[in-house]
Design a protein around this motif. Structure first.
Motif, PDB file in Angstrom:
ATOM      1  N   CYS A 115      45.071  71.494   4.427  1.00  0.00           N
ATOM      2  CA  CYS A 115      46.423  71.192   3.964  1.00  0.00           C
ATOM      3  C   CYS A 115      47.410  72.181   4.559  1.00  0.00           C
ATOM      4  O   CYS A 115      47.039  73.245   5.041  1.00  0.00           O
ATOM      5  CB  CYS A 115      46.503  71.246   2.437  1.00  0.00           C
ATOM      6  SG  CYS A 115      46.373  72.903   1.722  1.00  0.00           S
ATOM      7  N   ASN A 116      48.683  71.837   4.511  1.00  0.00           N
ATOM      8  CA  ASN A 116      49.753  72.735   4.903  1.00  0.00           C
ATOM      9  C   ASN A 116      49.926  73.800   3.827  1.00  0.00           C
ATOM     10  O   ASN A 116      49.894  73.495   2.624  1.00  0.00           O
ATOM     11  CB  ASN A 116      51.052  71.946   5.082  1.00  0.00           C
ATOM     12  CG  ASN A 116      52.187  72.785   5.630  1.00  0.00           C
ATOM     13  OD1 ASN A 116      52.838  73.519   4.893  1.00  0.00           O
ATOM     14  ND2 ASN A 116      52.429  72.683   6.926  1.00  0.00           N
ATOM     15  N   TRP A 117      50.120  75.049   4.241  1.00  0.00           N
ATOM     16  CA  TRP A 117      50.202  76.159   3.280  1.00  0.00           C
ATOM     17  C   TRP A 117      51.317  75.994   2.269  1.00  0.00           C
ATOM     18  O   TRP A 117      51.201  76.416   1.113  1.00  0.00           O
ATOM     19  CB  TRP A 117      50.358  77.486   4.019  1.00  0.00           C
ATOM     20  CG  TRP A 117      51.691  77.681   4.701  1.00  0.00           C
ATOM     21  CD1 TRP A 117      52.033  77.294   5.966  1.00  0.00           C
ATOM     22  CD2 TRP A 117      52.859  78.306   4.140  1.00  0.00           C
ATOM     23  NE1 TRP A 117      53.349  77.634   6.230  1.00  0.00           N
ATOM     24  CE2 TRP A 117      53.878  78.261   5.137  1.00  0.00           C
ATOM     25  CE3 TRP A 117      53.136  78.900   2.919  1.00  0.00           C
ATOM     26  CZ2 TRP A 117      55.151  78.782   4.928  1.00  0.00           C
ATOM     27  CZ3 TRP A 117      54.418  79.430   2.700  1.00  0.00           C
ATOM     28  CH2 TRP A 117      55.402  79.370   3.698  1.00  0.00           C
TER      29      TRP A 117
ATOM     30  N   LEU B  62      46.613  78.557   8.927  1.00  0.00           N
ATOM     31  CA  LEU B  62      45.754  78.465  10.114  1.00  0.00           C
ATOM     32  C   LEU B  62      46.165  77.267  10.960  1.00  0.00           C
ATOM     33  O   LEU B  62      45.335  76.628  11.594  1.00  0.00           O
ATOM     34  CB  LEU B  62      44.280  78.335   9.705  1.00  0.00           C
ATOM     35  CG  LEU B  62      43.656  79.564   9.034  1.00  0.00           C
ATOM     36  CD1 LEU B  62      42.269  79.223   8.500  1.00  0.00           C
ATOM     37  CD2 LEU B  62      43.573  80.725  10.016  1.00  0.00           C
ATOM     38  N   GLY B  63      47.443  76.968  10.967  1.00  0.00           N
ATOM     39  CA  GLY B  63      47.966  75.781  11.633  1.00  0.00           C
ATOM     40  C   GLY B  63      48.711  74.947  10.606  1.00  0.00           C
ATOM     41  O   GLY B  63      48.625  75.199   9.401  1.00  0.00           O
ATOM     42  N   PRO B  64      49.454  73.939  11.053  1.00  0.00           N
ATOM     43  CA  PRO B  64      50.235  73.144  10.106  1.00  0.00           C
ATOM     44  C   PRO B  64      49.380  72.320   9.154  1.00  0.00           C
ATOM     45  O   PRO B  64      49.863  71.882   8.108  1.00  0.00           O
ATOM     46  CB  PRO B  64      51.089  72.244  11.008  1.00  0.00           C
ATOM     47  CG  PRO B  64      50.362  72.207  12.304  1.00  0.00           C
ATOM     48  CD  PRO B  64      49.683  73.530  12.452  1.00  0.00           C
ATOM     49  N   HIS B  65      48.077  72.120   9.491  1.00  0.00           N
ATOM     50  CA  HIS B  65      47.241  71.228   8.684  1.00  0.00           C
ATOM     51  C   HIS B  65      46.005  71.931   8.146  1.00  0.00           C
ATOM     52  O   HIS B  65      45.056  71.268   7.718  1.00  0.00           O
ATOM     53  CB  HIS B  65      46.801  70.005   9.520  1.00  0.00           C
ATOM     54  CG  HIS B  65      47.854  69.494  10.431  1.00  0.00           C
ATOM     55  ND1 HIS B  65      47.627  69.198  11.766  1.00  0.00           N
ATOM     56  CD2 HIS B  65      49.171  69.240  10.201  1.00  0.00           C
ATOM     57  CE1 HIS B  65      48.749  68.786  12.317  1.00  0.00           C
ATOM     58  NE2 HIS B  65      49.698  68.807  11.408  1.00  0.00           N
ATOM     59  N   LYS B  66      46.014  73.273   8.129  1.00  0.00           N
ATOM     60  CA  LYS B  66      44.826  74.009   7.725  1.00  0.00           C
ATOM     61  C   LYS B  66      45.237  75.331   7.078  1.00  0.00           C
ATOM     62  O   LYS B  66      46.106  76.029   7.593  1.00  0.00           O
ATOM     63  CB  LYS B  66      43.921  74.269   8.936  1.00  0.00           C
ATOM     64  CG  LYS B  66      42.566  74.859   8.627  1.00  0.00           C
ATOM     65  CD  LYS B  66      41.746  74.970   9.920  1.00  0.00           C
ATOM     66  CE  LYS B  66      40.384  75.558   9.686  1.00  0.00           C
ATOM     67  NZ  LYS B  66      39.618  75.671  10.963  1.00  0.00           N
ATOM     68  N   THR B  67      44.599  75.668   5.959  1.00  0.00           N
ATOM     69  CA  THR B  67      44.942  76.866   5.200  1.00  0.00           C
ATOM     70  C   THR B  67      43.663  77.543   4.717  1.00  0.00           C
ATOM     71  O   THR B  67      42.744  76.869   4.235  1.00  0.00           O
ATOM     72  CB  THR B  67      45.813  76.503   3.979  1.00  0.00           C
ATOM     73  OG1 THR B  67      47.032  75.899   4.426  1.00  0.00           O
ATOM     74  CG2 THR B  67      46.127  77.730   3.138  1.00  0.00           C
ATOM     75  N   GLU B  68      43.619  78.871   4.839  1.00  0.00           N
ATOM     76  CA  GLU B  68      42.551  79.622   4.199  1.00  0.00           C
ATOM     77  C   GLU B  68      43.048  80.113   2.849  1.00  0.00           C
ATOM     78  O   GLU B  68      44.096  80.759   2.757  1.00  0.00           O
ATOM     79  CB  GLU B  68      42.103  80.818   5.032  1.00  0.00           C
ATOM     80  CG  GLU B  68      40.970  81.594   4.352  1.00  0.00           C
ATOM     81  CD  GLU B  68      40.621  82.910   5.025  1.00  0.00           C
ATOM     82  OE1 GLU B  68      39.583  83.485   4.666  1.00  0.00           O
ATOM     83  OE2 GLU B  68      41.402  83.370   5.887  1.00  0.00           O
ATOM     84  N   LEU B  69      42.305  79.809   1.807  1.00  0.00           N
ATOM     85  CA  LEU B  69      42.616  80.269   0.461  1.00  0.00           C
ATOM     86  C   LEU B  69      41.752  81.490   0.143  1.00  0.00           C
ATOM     87  O   LEU B  69      40.517  81.425   0.224  1.00  0.00           O
ATOM     88  CB  LEU B  69      42.345  79.161  -0.550  1.00  0.00           C
ATOM     89  CG  LEU B  69      42.295  79.556  -2.033  1.00  0.00           C
ATOM     90  CD1 LEU B  69      43.580  80.234  -2.472  1.00  0.00           C
ATOM     91  CD2 LEU B  69      41.988  78.341  -2.888  1.00  0.00           C
ATOM     92  N   ARG B  70      42.391  82.608  -0.178  1.00  0.00           N
ATOM     93  CA  ARG B  70      41.680  83.799  -0.636  1.00  0.00           C
ATOM     94  C   ARG B  70      42.056  84.048  -2.090  1.00  0.00           C
ATOM     95  O   ARG B  70      43.238  84.087  -2.433  1.00  0.00           O
ATOM     96  CB  ARG B  70      42.025  85.008   0.228  1.00  0.00           C
ATOM     97  CG  ARG B  70      41.508  84.894   1.654  1.00  0.00           C
ATOM     98  CD  ARG B  70      41.675  86.194   2.416  1.00  0.00           C
ATOM     99  NE  ARG B  70      41.135  86.091   3.767  1.00  0.00           N
ATOM    100  CZ  ARG B  70      41.077  87.106   4.620  1.00  0.00           C
ATOM    101  NH1 ARG B  70      41.530  88.295   4.256  1.00  0.00           N
ATOM    102  NH2 ARG B  70      40.575  86.940   5.824  1.00  0.00           N
TER     103      ARG B  70
END
Length: 435
Positions: free
Chosen positions: A196-198, A316-324
């Protein structure tokens, strides 16, 4: 929208938002430059760096960063990239070190980021123009702490952290200063990847109470053992508040969020300390400590009071998110209460949690449905609570009546738009909201 990164203020004030901001690679690259390279971004909690040499690695936008406590006790942060050929100098997520060494050519760096030595050092020392003092790891421009939370910015011209946070510290203290012993992150970090987008995740925590009663209905009933009271009940005293794009939506039920963790010991701890909370925070904020609420510190640092899950949405890009994700507890809380909070967070807001799976599916769907050309031409509706702003005798910032509202999401995107279009910090922060 493709020719501009600004949002039409009039359309946003009327509750309309273009979908392109969640899909465009061009806009995403500008976000890295104009938001993440300039804003104060959360790095770590002070408790994660307990002694000299303690370090962790994280990111500001997509810039990889090492955060480390020096021998003098002070915390520094610098790029995790060797100035020789650009390789990472630290591959571990967390640990204790005397320094950092690049695997590629053996360049070594001290805890202060300075270049200390290298493989075949004589070859460099024979070069008359070689200057070690200019070849240390690039430091962040500023790093500051607010009651245990460490933030940094790459912008030397950015205002101080207290100015950036403004009167939002009034609300942060609900979590960070309700006990004289302060807080700590308890347990480790949970990391997961979302498609998803952040911004969709950040705006959800900024103010989307509306989804809770529908998206999380079955999970909440399972954890609470019965039906959940509607958040839109006019009898409930509830608000959206925002300062400089930092947002908090809440009611004043005291323990609603905490109760969804399914542990009576947590609720008992909050009830037993209500008077102590009120003495430190006042009666109103004391009722916010464990209440049904969510918050986001602009741009990408979110948390749920009561459930005590703190998280960052790392793009991590418009379509990718790392959740911490981490769990925040009062340092003086009993060990069994800390353990219960950690277990409760894992049951509810972790990759296998009863609430997080609901959210992840929706956020990914909301991002990837925008791949269609025609779909992206249709604006999104953010029109709840357009006339809900109120003057409150106690609550600072921009205050809106009602928990079922889009006021905070509009404030989030208003700040996003300002940072994407202006280089003048005097235009980016609300002087009326600064302490």
């Amino acid at each position: 929208m493709s020719n501009s990164v600004s949002l039409d203020p009039q359309l946003l004030n009327e509750g309309w938002l273009p979908r392109e901001i969640f899909w465009s690679e061009e806009i995403y690259q500008l976000e890295l430059e104009r938001i993440f390279a300039r804003a104060w971004v959360f790095l770590a909690h002070d408790s994660q760096l307990p002694k000299a040499g303690s370090f962790l690695t994280t990111r500001i936008g997509e810039d990889e960063v090492i955060v480390v406590r020096g021998r003098d006790g002070k915390v520094s942060a610098f790029l995790n990239s060797c100035p020789h050929r650009g390789n990472r100098v630290c591959s571990a997520e967390v640990g204790v070190a005397r320094g950092f060494v690049c695997n590629y050519h053996g360049w070594s760096f001290g805890l202060d980021g300075s270049l200390r030595g290298m493989h075949e050092s004589d070859s460099y020392d024979r070069e008359p123009t070689f200057d070690r003092s200019r070849l240390g790891l690039k430091k962040v421009a500023q790093i500051e702490s607010y009651k245990g939370l460490l933030f940094a910015t790459f912008d030397a011209d950015a205002p101080s952290l207290p100015e950036f946070l403004g009167d939002f510290t009034y609300y942060l203290d609900v979590m960070l200063d309700n006990d004289p012993g302060g807080t700590e992150f308890f347990g480790g970090c949970i990391s997961s990847i979302l498609g998803c987008n952040w911004k969709i995740a950040a705006e959800n925590f900024a103010g989307d109470a509306l989804h809770a009663g529908w998206t999380h209905a079955s999970g909440a009933e399972a954890m609470l053992g019965g039906p959940v009271a509607p958040l839109g009940d006019p009898a409930n005293e509830s608000y959206h508040v925002n300062v400089n794009g930092h947002c908090w939506e809440f009611n004043l039920d005291g323990v609603g969020n905490a109760a969804t963790l399914g542990d009576k010991g947590i609720v008992r701890y909050l009830r037993e300390n209500e008077r102590n909370f009120a003495q430190r925070l006042g009666e109103t904020r004391a009722k916010m400590v464990g209440s049904v609420a969510s918050a986001n510190v602009f741009p990408n640092f979110s948390f749920l009071p009561g459930q005590n899950t703190f998280r960052t949405w790392q793009p991590l890009g418009p379509h990718k998110t790392e959740l911490r994700t981490w769990v925040l507890v009062n340092r003086n809380a009993p060990e069994e209460v800390k353990q219960a909070w950690k277990k409760g967070a894992m049951l509810t807001f972790s990759p296998s949690g009863v609430f997080e799976m609901d959210d992840g599916e929706n956020w990914e769907g909301s991002t990837h449905s925008n791949r269609g050309f025609v779909t992206r031409q249709q604006p999104l509706h953010y029109g709840l609570g357009l006339e809900s702003r109120v003057a409150h005798p106690e609550l600072p910032g921009n205050v809106h009546r009602g928990q079922i509202n889009d006021a905070n999401q509009r404030a989030f995107y208003r700040q996003w738009s300002k940072m994407m279009t202006s280089t003048d910090w005097s235009e980016l922060l609300d002087p009326r909201a600064a302490r």
